[in-house]
Enzyme design. Structure first.
Site, PDB file in Angstrom:
ATOM      1  N   LEU A  54       0.926  -1.264  -0.056  1.00 49.09           N
ATOM      2  CA  LEU A  54      -0.090   0.211  -0.092  1.00 49.09           C
ATOM      3  C   LEU A  54       0.843   1.236   0.113  1.00 49.09           C
ATOM      4  O   LEU A  54       0.407   2.264  -0.823  1.00 49.09           O
ATOM      5  CB  LEU A  54      -0.923  -0.057   1.242  1.00 49.09           C
ATOM      6  N   VAL A  91       1.595   2.398  -3.487  1.00 47.88           N
ATOM      7  CA  VAL A  91       0.260   3.024  -4.174  1.00 47.88           C
ATOM      8  C   VAL A  91      -0.084   4.513  -3.589  1.00 47.88           C
ATOM      9  O   VAL A  91      -0.068   5.487  -4.170  1.00 47.88           O
ATOM     10  CB  VAL A  91      -0.951   2.262  -3.868  1.00 47.88           C
ATOM     11  N   GLU A  92       0.259   4.631  -2.125  1.00 54.93           N
ATOM     12  CA  GLU A  92       0.133   5.832  -1.497  1.00 54.93           C
ATOM     13  C   GLU A  92       0.927   6.911  -1.830  1.00 54.93           C
ATOM     14  O   GLU A  92       0.585   8.096  -1.829  1.00 54.93           O
ATOM     15  CB  GLU A  92      -0.274   5.637   0.029  1.00 54.93           C
ATOM     16  N   SER A  93       2.326   6.528  -1.669  1.00 63.74           N
ATOM     17  CA  SER A  93       3.192   7.474  -1.634  1.00 63.74           C
ATOM     18  C   SER A  93       4.274   7.240  -2.088  1.00 63.74           C
ATOM     19  O   SER A  93       5.501   8.123  -2.406  1.00 63.74           O
ATOM     20  CB  SER A  93       3.733   7.830  -0.073  1.00 63.74           C
ATOM     21  N   TYR A 133      -7.742   2.785  -7.139  1.00 68.85           N
ATOM     22  CA  TYR A 133      -7.135   2.668  -6.201  1.00 68.85           C
ATOM     23  C   TYR A 133      -6.782   1.023  -5.992  1.00 68.85           C
ATOM     24  O   TYR A 133      -5.643   0.638  -5.830  1.00 68.85           O
ATOM     25  CB  TYR A 133      -7.674   3.164  -4.859  1.00 68.85           C
TER      26      TYR A 133
END
Length: 515
Positions: free
Chosen positions: A120, A123-125, A229
């Site tokens: 994750l 994907v997030e940062s 997402y």
């Protein structure tokens, strides 16, 4: 299985022996004595050993644990294709993840959660703990302030727990476990809720039920960002699992702890701590991105993340240093007209810190008396990854033909300032490392770039490899930039030498260089 085979073969041999024995008795009757073979002793049984290959790379460990089904969906395919066509992205992400990925995987496995959750932060940062989004989310796990506080992360002038990787990882997994329970044990729902909120996901499921429609994730009416997402995470999991097949090179990460969290017990200057650990201040700050300033927070947390091979010497140095010597102090005589706020602003600290250090209740101070003020050991620019220096670096990246330094006044807002200077609010926020929803403070300095870029100003990001004989001054002169910019862009320290082969990042007006 091998043990079972060996035991079975032995049984067949023994049975064959019994058949021969019976035949010999029938044929030979009593003509000779029969010798019965002795039973096989336990010592003579050869035990089969199952050889298990040692997992030495965290990515290998993740591959072995991936379990989500990856459906044949259009968006999954699109994201898979993107990752395959941009292998450098995952290689860069893998390098960034090196200090922290083992810690994250350990925590996930300890909780018996899906190993996909370790992906994750990509994907997030893109595994950048300093990442800050347009939605005012920050850190590796991209927490907004309300959610961060709800799940126990502290945030104040000195410290932002959203960027503290060990602390934020605990909070993120707590949140994901909570969402999993709230969404009736559906991980795709939970992951979608992490992006958009549990209410939207639950309401979308209820809506589909009322209409008699399917309620799987792919059938839900969710915001576009959320619809993308989950497929992005699934595509990423597929690419990681089949990296060799897709020709993706992941920077290897040792499957062992390479960082350790140490509680130092009281506030400490990051430059001093870096010296104790035989590291540069920037190297230490990269492992401890939660600290906004030049020191840990006065009232905690006082945790420092250190490389495991630096811990022993760090502890020895700490044992020889009194708590009062962990900061530099200045004795300041209060003048008429002073206030705690003004003094704190002048010394880059907070009124709360001054009250705590000087045992002051309230805001009353008396002219002529003295205050003890903690001050940074080094020049502020030497703390290149502090919040102030990161904002300054962002503000100095050329965005137009002219830069205006604007001081926020009472009644100002992003919209009002942007309209007055004929720019949009998203641009204005981005230029100043902020989000449009962030609150402006009176006296805050904003960078505003006016005039669109044209042939007279063309800024490009340049990657430069240091050569023998290079210095910061020589490189700055060559590319028509300042040494301070070089230091900020690359989190360097002026006191440290650059080495041949070292990679530097520059933002260069190519028209000036050509001239």
């Amino acid at each position: 299985m091998r043990i079972q085979n060996i035991v079975l073969a032995g049984s067949i041999v023994l049975l064959s022996g019994c058949q021969s024995f019976d035949q010999s008795v029938t044929e030979e009757h009593n003509t000779q004595a029969i010798s019965i073979p002795p039973m096989i002793s336990p010592e003579e049984v050869i035990e089969a050993k199952v050889e298990v290959a040692e997992v030495t790379d965290v990515w290998q460990r993740i591959r072995l644990g991936l379990s989500f089904d990856v459906p044949d969906q259009k968006l999954v395919t699109q994201y898979r294709d993107w990752y395959i066509k941009h292998p450098q992205h995952l290689k860069t992400v893998s390098e960034r993840a090196t200090p922290f990925l083992y810690l994250i995987v350990e925590e996930i496995e300890k909780r018996d959660l899906p190993i996909e959750l370790a992906l994750l932060p990509i994907v997030e940062s893109a595994f950048d703990p300093f990442a800050y989004s347009h939605g005012a989310a920050s850190g590796l796990w991209q927490f907004t302030s309300p959610m961060a506080r709800h799940f126990g992360l502290q945030m104040n002038w000195w410290y932002d727990g959203r960027r503290d990787v060990p602390a934020a990882t605990i909070a993120a997994l707590d949140m994901l476990e909570y969402l999993y329970k709230k969404t009736d044990g559906n991980w795709l729902y939970a992951i979608a809720a992490y992006n958009t909120g549990e209410g939207r996901v639950i309401n979308a499921v209820k809506k589909n039920k009322r209409k008699g429609k399917p309620t799987d994730f792919w059938s839900l009416a969710l915001p576009t960002e959320t619809q993308r997402y989950v497929p992005q995470l699934l595509a990423l999991a597929d690419v990681i699992k089949n990296a060799d097949k897709y020709g993706i090179e992941l920077y290897p990460i040792d499957n062992q702890a390479n960082i350790q969290v140490i509680d130092v017990g009281s506030q400490i200057d990051l430059a001093l701590a870096a010296g104790f650990a035989d590291m540069t201040t920037s190297a230490l700050h990269k492992l401890n991105p939660g600290y906004n300033r030049w020191a840990t927070a006065p009232n905690g947390p006082h945790n420092l993340v250190l490389p495991v091979d630096k811990v022993a010497n760090f502890k020895l140095a700490m044992a020889d240093t009194k708590a009062d010597d962990r900061l530099n102090w200045e004795r300041y005589q209060i003048k008429s007209g002073d206030s705690l706020g003004l003094i704190a602003q002048r010394y880059r600290t907070t009124p709360a810190a001054l009250r705590a250090v000087n045992d002051i209740k309230g805001n009353t101070i008396i002219a002529g008396r003295y205050l003890l003020i903690p001050v940074a050991a080094n020049d502020p620019e030497q703390y290149a990854l502090s919040l102030a220096q990161r904002v300054k670096s962002k503000q100095n990246i050329s965005r137009g033909s002219e830069k205006v330094d604007y001081i926020v006044k009472s009644g100002d807002s992003f919209w009002k300032i942007a309209k007055a200077h004929k720019v949009n609010t998203a641009q204005l926020a981005r230029w100043n490392n902020m989000a449009p929803k962030d609150t402006l403070k009176i006296g805050q300095k904003l960078a505003i770039w006016t005039g669109s870029k044209n042939n007279s100003s063309v800024t490009r990001k340049v990657h430069y490899t240091v050569r023998s004989g290079d210095s910061l001054a020589r490189i700055a002169s060559k590319f028509k930039v300042s040494i301070n910019d070089l230091v900020r862009w690359n989190a360097l320290e002026k006191s440290k030498y650059i080495q041949p082969g070292q990679k530097l990042k520059l933002y260069v007006d190519v028209t000036k260089v050509r001239a």
